[in-house]
Design a protein around this motif. Structure first.
Motif, mmCIF file in Angstrom:
data_model
loop_
_atom_site.group_PDB
_atom_site.id
_atom_site.type_symbol
_atom_site.label_atom_id
_atom_site.label_comp_id
_atom_site.label_asym_id
_atom_site.label_seq_id
_atom_site.Cartn_x
_atom_site.Cartn_y
_atom_site.Cartn_z
ATOM 1 N N VAL A 52 0.665 -1.145 -0.105
ATOM 2 C CA VAL A 52 -0.049 0.019 -0.089
ATOM 3 C C VAL A 52 0.709 1.250 -0.035
ATOM 4 N N CYS A 53 1.827 1.114 0.735
ATOM 5 C CA CYS A 53 2.828 2.484 0.788
ATOM 6 C C CYS A 53 3.600 2.581 -0.307
ATOM 7 N N ILE A 54 3.935 1.587 -1.087
ATOM 8 C CA ILE A 54 4.652 1.653 -2.445
ATOM 9 C C ILE A 54 3.599 2.280 -3.523
ATOM 10 N N VAL A 55 2.439 1.711 -3.415
ATOM 11 C CA VAL A 55 1.516 2.215 -4.359
ATOM 12 C C VAL A 55 0.882 3.820 -4.077
ATOM 13 N N LEU A 56 1.104 4.152 -3.195
ATOM 14 C CA LEU A 56 0.838 5.486 -2.538
ATOM 15 C C LEU A 56 1.880 6.527 -3.047
ATOM 16 N N VAL A 57 2.992 5.990 -2.962
ATOM 17 C CA VAL A 57 4.185 6.897 -3.582
ATOM 18 C C VAL A 57 4.169 6.676 -5.110
ATOM 19 N N VAL A 61 3.610 10.178 -7.370
ATOM 20 C CA VAL A 61 4.684 10.901 -8.200
ATOM 21 C C VAL A 61 4.020 10.848 -9.450
ATOM 22 N N THR A 62 3.317 9.991 -9.975
ATOM 23 C CA THR A 62 3.093 9.812 -11.347
ATOM 24 C C THR A 62 1.362 10.368 -11.587
ATOM 25 N N ALA A 63 0.570 10.445 -10.676
ATOM 26 C CA ALA A 63 -0.827 10.820 -10.864
ATOM 27 C C ALA A 63 -1.074 11.954 -9.980
ATOM 28 N N GLN A 64 -0.211 12.541 -9.413
ATOM 29 C CA GLN A 64 -0.282 13.757 -8.258
ATOM 30 C C GLN A 64 -1.490 13.378 -7.187
ATOM 31 N N ILE A 65 -1.613 12.035 -6.880
ATOM 32 C CA ILE A 65 -2.679 11.673 -5.879
ATOM 33 C C ILE A 65 -1.964 11.589 -4.460
ATOM 34 N N THR A 66 -2.774 12.427 -3.556
ATOM 35 C CA THR A 66 -2.101 12.518 -2.245
ATOM 36 C C THR A 66 -3.208 12.314 -1.284
ATOM 37 N N PRO A 80 -16.606 14.738 7.555
ATOM 38 C CA PRO A 80 -16.763 15.088 9.291
ATOM 39 C C PRO A 80 -15.193 15.133 9.496
ATOM 40 N N ALA A 81 -15.145 15.918 10.747
ATOM 41 C CA ALA A 81 -13.603 16.042 11.159
ATOM 42 C C ALA A 81 -13.271 14.820 11.330
ATOM 43 N N GLY A 82 -11.724 14.536 11.504
ATOM 44 C CA GLY A 82 -11.208 13.317 11.601
ATOM 45 C C GLY A 82 -11.088 12.333 10.556
ATOM 46 N N SER A 83 -11.658 12.996 9.204
ATOM 47 C CA SER A 83 -11.634 12.109 7.774
ATOM 48 C C SER A 83 -10.266 12.295 6.930
ATOM 49 N N VAL A 84 -9.920 11.297 6.288
ATOM 50 C CA VAL A 84 -8.816 11.377 5.550
ATOM 51 C C VAL A 84 -9.383 11.401 4.003
ATOM 52 N N ALA A 85 -8.989 12.264 3.129
ATOM 53 C CA ALA A 85 -9.522 12.279 1.746
ATOM 54 C C ALA A 85 -8.314 12.215 0.809
ATOM 55 N N VAL A 86 -8.721 11.493 -0.093
ATOM 56 C CA VAL A 86 -7.766 11.100 -1.266
ATOM 57 C C VAL A 86 -7.981 12.293 -2.253
ATOM 58 N N VAL A 87 -6.904 13.013 -2.782
ATOM 59 C CA VAL A 87 -7.269 14.155 -3.656
ATOM 60 C C VAL A 87 -6.037 13.929 -4.770
ATOM 61 N N GLN A 88 -6.739 14.675 -5.862
ATOM 62 C CA GLN A 88 -5.517 14.660 -7.054
ATOM 63 C C GLN A 88 -5.544 16.010 -7.356
ATOM 64 N N ARG A 89 -4.084 16.482 -8.111
ATOM 65 C CA ARG A 89 -3.958 17.801 -8.465
ATOM 66 C C ARG A 89 -4.571 17.787 -9.943
ATOM 67 N N VAL A 90 -5.267 18.595 -10.203
ATOM 68 C CA VAL A 90 -5.754 18.815 -11.643
ATOM 69 C C VAL A 90 -5.658 20.358 -12.020
ATOM 70 N N PRO A 91 -5.876 20.856 -13.168
ATOM 71 C CA PRO A 91 -5.993 21.957 -13.658
ATOM 72 C C PRO A 91 -7.312 22.622 -13.277
ATOM 73 N N ALA A 92 -7.053 24.129 -12.799
ATOM 74 C CA ALA A 92 -8.421 24.728 -12.598
ATOM 75 C C ALA A 92 -9.519 24.749 -13.597
ATOM 76 N N VAL A 152 -11.100 16.269 -4.266
ATOM 77 C CA VAL A 152 -11.175 15.202 -3.671
ATOM 78 C C VAL A 152 -12.062 14.217 -4.259
ATOM 79 N N LEU A 153 -11.298 13.060 -4.353
ATOM 80 C CA LEU A 153 -11.839 11.914 -5.111
ATOM 81 C C LEU A 153 -12.622 10.970 -4.238
#
Length: 200
Positions: A52-57, A61-66, A80-92, A152-153
């Protein structure tokens, strides 16, 4: 005078009678077998965590997903507070009204709210957006001029504390020591006598 029973003879007798070999082994041998299975399960869990850690890295790097963590409830009840979101950088230019995005702010923490309006900026790739948290009654005080945002994905509630705790040096040290111990135990050579007796 009866012949002493060894582990091998017990196993051979169990195989001949069609009974499970584990049931005929002494309690100590059975405990070792259970310990071995538990160790194997923990190794698989650790391996899965590493994958999982390798996939996240790779995704970062490749898809700008953090990942981003939510410390406030401004996006409740959606996030809600305490959540974690998966986000991807995209053009505005790719975002639409209603999208939940994270905007980076110079000298301040990033903010994640829902887009309420979009206007063209000074440059072709620039957009001026207004945003509002789902729990807020009004838009944010100022619009944001952006060329890229993090959309936010999806989000997972309640795990931000766990992920934040992983960054604690004491936690990291404990996990490293535990993983090292587990690997050493799993690959430590067994004595020939124990292997012949079917004990791992």
């Amino acid at each position: 005078m009866s012949t002493p029973m060894t582990r091998r003879s017990l196993k051979e007798r169990a195989d001949a009678e069609g009974a499970p070999a584990m049931a005929t082994l002494p309690p100590t041998a059975r405990r070792r077998g259970i310990g071995r299975m538990l160790g194997d399960a923990l190794l698989w869990v650790a391996a899965l965590g590493g994958v999982v850690c390798i996939v996240l890295v790779i995704l970062a790097v490749t898809a700008q997903i953090t990942l981003i963590m939510f410390s406030t409830g401004s996006m409740s009840p959606t996030i809600p507070a305490g959540s974690v979101a998966v986000v991807q950088r995209v053009p505005a230019s790719d975002v639409r009204i209603g999208d939940v995005v994270t905007v980076d702010r110079e000298g301040e923490l990033p903010i994640t709210h829902r887009i309420t309006s979009i206007a063209d900026g000074d440059a072709p790739e620039q957009r001026v957006i207004t945003m509002r948290g789902d729990a807020n009654a009004s838009d944010d005080p100022f619009p944001y001029s952006v060329t890229t945002v993090r959309i936010v994905l999806f989000s997972v509630p309640g795990i931000a504390t766990v992920i934040a705790g992983m960054g604690n040096p004491l936690v990291l040290g404990g996990l490293t020591a535990a993983a090292t111990t587990l690997v050493v135990w799993a690959f430590w050579p067994r004595s020939p006598r124990r292997r012949e007796a079917g004990v791992t």
